[in-house]
Write a protein that holds these residues in place. Structure first.
Motif, PDB file in Angstrom:
ATOM      1  N   UNK B  50      36.494  21.669  18.202  1.00 19.73           N
ATOM      2  CA  UNK B  50      36.381  20.359  17.586  1.00 19.73           C
ATOM      3  C   UNK B  50      37.579  19.492  17.915  1.00 19.73           C
ATOM      4  N   UNK B  51      37.259  18.268  18.292  1.00 15.72           N
ATOM      5  CA  UNK B  51      38.264  17.239  18.545  1.00 15.72           C
ATOM      6  C   UNK B  51      39.388  17.657  19.477  1.00 15.72           C
ATOM      7  N   UNK B  52      38.999  18.120  20.628  1.00 12.76           N
ATOM      8  CA  UNK B  52      40.013  18.567  21.569  1.00 12.76           C
ATOM      9  C   UNK B  52      40.362  17.430  22.513  1.00 12.76           C
ATOM     10  N   UNK B  53      41.627  17.100  22.583  1.00 12.90           N
ATOM     11  CA  UNK B  53      42.079  16.105  23.553  1.00 12.90           C
ATOM     12  C   UNK B  53      43.094  16.783  24.464  1.00 12.90           C
ATOM     13  N   UNK B  54      42.830  16.711  25.745  1.00 14.20           N
ATOM     14  CA  UNK B  54      43.636  17.470  26.691  1.00 14.20           C
ATOM     15  C   UNK B  54      43.614  16.763  28.030  1.00 14.20           C
ATOM     16  N   UNK B  55      44.794  16.622  28.615  1.00  8.60           N
ATOM     17  CA  UNK B  55      44.861  16.030  29.956  1.00  8.60           C
ATOM     18  C   UNK B  55      45.517  17.022  30.884  1.00  8.60           C
ATOM     19  N   UNK B  56      44.837  17.348  31.945  1.00  6.56           N
ATOM     20  CA  UNK B  56      45.422  18.276  32.903  1.00  6.56           C
ATOM     21  C   UNK B  56      45.548  17.557  34.233  1.00  6.56           C
ATOM     22  N   UNK B  57      46.768  17.509  34.752  1.00  3.75           N
ATOM     23  CA  UNK B  57      47.009  16.759  35.973  1.00  3.75           C
ATOM     24  C   UNK B  57      47.022  17.688  37.183  1.00  3.75           C
ATOM     25  N   UNK B 222      52.289  25.810  31.638  1.00  3.61           N
ATOM     26  CA  UNK B 222      51.957  25.156  30.372  1.00  3.61           C
ATOM     27  C   UNK B 222      50.953  26.019  29.623  1.00  3.61           C
ATOM     28  N   UNK B 223      51.130  26.120  28.324  1.00  5.48           N
ATOM     29  CA  UNK B 223      50.243  26.968  27.528  1.00  5.48           C
ATOM     30  C   UNK B 223      49.483  26.129  26.508  1.00  5.48           C
ATOM     31  N   UNK B 224      48.175  26.371  26.454  1.00  8.10           N
ATOM     32  CA  UNK B 224      47.361  25.740  25.420  1.00  8.10           C
ATOM     33  C   UNK B 224      46.916  26.841  24.467  1.00  8.10           C
ATOM     34  N   UNK B 232      46.047  24.411  18.675  1.00  5.62           N
ATOM     35  CA  UNK B 232      47.092  24.578  17.684  1.00  5.62           C
ATOM     36  C   UNK B 232      48.444  24.151  18.265  1.00  5.62           C
ATOM     37  N   UNK B 233      48.638  24.461  19.530  1.00  2.00           N
ATOM     38  CA  UNK B 233      49.872  24.039  20.181  1.00  2.00           C
ATOM     39  C   UNK B 233      49.606  23.869  21.665  1.00  2.00           C
ATOM     40  N   UNK B 234      50.373  22.973  22.269  1.00  2.00           N
ATOM     41  CA  UNK B 234      50.191  22.699  23.684  1.00  2.00           C
ATOM     42  C   UNK B 234      51.561  22.275  24.207  1.00  2.00           C
ATOM     43  N   UNK B 235      52.107  23.040  25.131  1.00  2.00           N
ATOM     44  CA  UNK B 235      53.435  22.667  25.618  1.00  2.00           C
ATOM     45  C   UNK B 235      53.902  23.597  26.718  1.00  2.00           C
ATOM     46  N   UNK B 236      55.170  23.466  27.100  1.00  2.00           N
ATOM     47  CA  UNK B 236      55.702  24.291  28.187  1.00  2.00           C
ATOM     48  C   UNK B 236      55.642  25.772  27.830  1.00  2.00           C
TER      49      UNK B 236
END
Lengths: 267, 247
Positions: B50-57, B222-224, B232-236
């Motif tokens: 639900x409500x996932x916003x994610x940008x992968x370059x 990067x870990x999602x 829950x968390x998204x970062x290096x």
């Protein structure tokens, strides 16, 4: 989603299928090869089965109704061969998506690929069954006429019709799992209601003949059967076939485009 | 340039129990008014994401972590374009290949050679591409004359070798993996690891779902972290991994 964007989705799916046409062709071929892999006669069991069936039915019905075997046998043969193609294509079309669940949920492919696979598989089977036809001509010592060439456009139009039917049904049947059973019954009735084991001439004039003209399968079958019997299909039969094709595809393109994205969720 | 964008994407699965899935009930439901039907035939919906916003370059190496049922498989399917979000948007640019079930499309009755063709078609490899690579693939399997034999005569290890060799022959722009594929005996394993490293290095975007800390550390930047269908968390990698593994 409006009709135009639904139409675009379908169009994209089908043109993508065209670009990756290698995939359904490989798998359609594989489907037939797989079934007969360890048998000596291989896929020609199809031909033998069909030949036995035609011979037996021709003999039984020919005697029962005291029909002229020289005319009746080619009629039954061409009718059964193409009816098998039509009915299997529709029945297998129903489960085209649900049977390919593993692929659909794992590889992003256009969905029409699975329909083309079913079509190609049945074309290969049809080609095996058609071997019976020249054999029959030799046995009965009759020469084919140039009208045989009508079978080519007839087959193209028939296929165009079967492809929309399969695509529409595959989408519906992915959602409603009772549908394939319903369709199986419809096909069973159509088999008896279509002149395959009986000739249109054996019907009495009047209302019954009119009812027969309402049967779309009668017209579609005629497009490929008549050329094999040395006749050209009537212009109105081409017209009806084209009309069913145009209407069918219009409905299917909108319907499929509307629900295409839903199919993986239903599997 | 490959990239993936999810914007407020949600995925919910309708659960059709036997009664709501059948056409009969649909038709009867209409004719009986549908009120009673609504009560005992309410359509269940399971929310996968639900409500996932994610940008992968382009160039990113993503590790996907989360406990069982957190939505990893659903996420992988969403990212590979198999599911379209039921709400929100997804945009995927790039040719995507998933190495989740590498045996998909393989036929036990067919020979090794035939299976190379089948599996390659399944991966979306064109005929000309395959013709160019087929010898290299065959050599990589190390199966020699066994390639002329039906696959069912192979040992499990040999079957996996074959599947691995073909599946890793293409160079996708977006690569999706569920755990690391390693297979075979020690010799083949080394070869396989090298090959896998090659693909991972050449792909534009890597998405790797895994439970192995070492694997994620080695391959991802990067870990999602998924939890109950949300991010829950998204970062290096250096920040999220200790948090997730609890040290």
């Amino acid at each position: 989603m409006n009709m135009l964007s639904a139409f675009r989705v379908s169009q994209a799916d089908i043109s993508e299928t065209y670009h990756s046409r290698y995939i359904p062709l490989v798998f359609g071929w594989q489907d037939v090869a797989q079934r007969y892999r360890r048998s000596k006669v291989g896929a020609f069991w199809l031909t033998i089965n069909m030949g036995v069936m035609i011979g037996a039915l021709g003999a039984i019905f020919g005697t029962l109704f005291q029909l002229d075997i020289i005319n009746f046998l080619p009629f039954v043969a061409s009718g059964l061969i193409f009816w098998t193609f039509i009915s299997t294509m529709i029945a297998e079309g129903c489960i085209a998506f649900s049977a390919s669940e593993g692929i659909i949920l794992q590889v992003r492919l256009p969905l029409f690929v699975h329909i083309v696979r079913v079509w190609w598989r049945n074309c290969i089977i049809l080609a095996h069954n058609l071997v019976i036809y020249p054999i029959l001509l030799i046995v009965l010592w009759t020469a084919p006429s140039f009208n045989l060439l009508w079978a080519i456009p007839g087959f193209i139009l028939l296929s165009a019709n079967l492809l929309w039917m399969a695509l529409l049904l595959a989408t519906l049947c992915a959602r409603f799992r009772d549908m394939p059973q319903v369709i199986a019954n419809v096909l069973q009735i159509s088999f008896y209601a279509t002149p395959i084991m009986w000739t249109p001439q054996s019907l009495s004039d009047g209302i019954v003949q009119q009812i027969l003209l309402m049967n779309p399968f009668f017209h579609l079958l005629s497009l490929v059967r008549l050329p094999l019997l040395g006749e050209a299909p009537a212009p109105e039969q081409w017209l009806i076939g084209t009309l069913i094709c145009a209407v069918g595809w219009s409905v299917t393109l909108v319907f499929f485009g509307r629900y295409r994205w839903r199919v993986p969720y239903w599997l | 340039m490959s990239h993936i964008e999810l914007e407020n994407a949600s995925v919910s699965f309708p659960v059709y129990n036997a009664s709501s899935r059948s056409l009969k009930n649909r038709v009867l439901g209409l004719s009986t008014g549908g009120i009673i039907n609504k009560q005992d035939d309410g359509l269940l919906v399971v929310r996968g994401l639900s409500n996932v916003t994610l940008k992968i370059a382009h160039g990113e190496r993503i590790g996907l972590v989360g406990h069982n049922g957190a939505g990893k498989t659903t996420m992988l399917r969403l990212l590979s374009g198999i599911y379209k979000p039921t709400e929100g948007h997804s945009h995927i640019e790039g040719q995507c290949v998933s190495l989740i079930n590498i045996s998909l499309g393989i036929d036990p009755e067919a020979t090794g050679w035939e299976n190379i063709r089948l599996r390659a078609a399944m991966m979306g490899m064109s005929k000309s591409d395959l013709d160019r690579q087929i010898d290299a693939v065959a050599e990589f399997t190390g199966l020699g004359d066994f390639l002329n034999m039906p696959l069912r005569t192979y040992s499990t290890g040999m079957q996996l070798r074959l599947a691995f060799s073909i599946s890793t022959a293409i160079r996708p722009e977006i690569l999706i993996m569920d755990e690391w594929l390693s297979t075979g005996d020690e010799d083949f394993k080394k070869k396989a690891d090298r090959r896998l490293k090659e693909i991972v290095d050449s792909t534009h975007i890597l998405i790797l779902a895994s439970h192995s800390r070492e694997l994620l550390q080695k391959n991802c930047t990067r870990i999602v972290w998924l939890d109950h269908g949300t991010i829950r968390a998204d970062g290096p990698m250096e920040h999220i991994l200790p948090e997730y593994f609890g040290s």
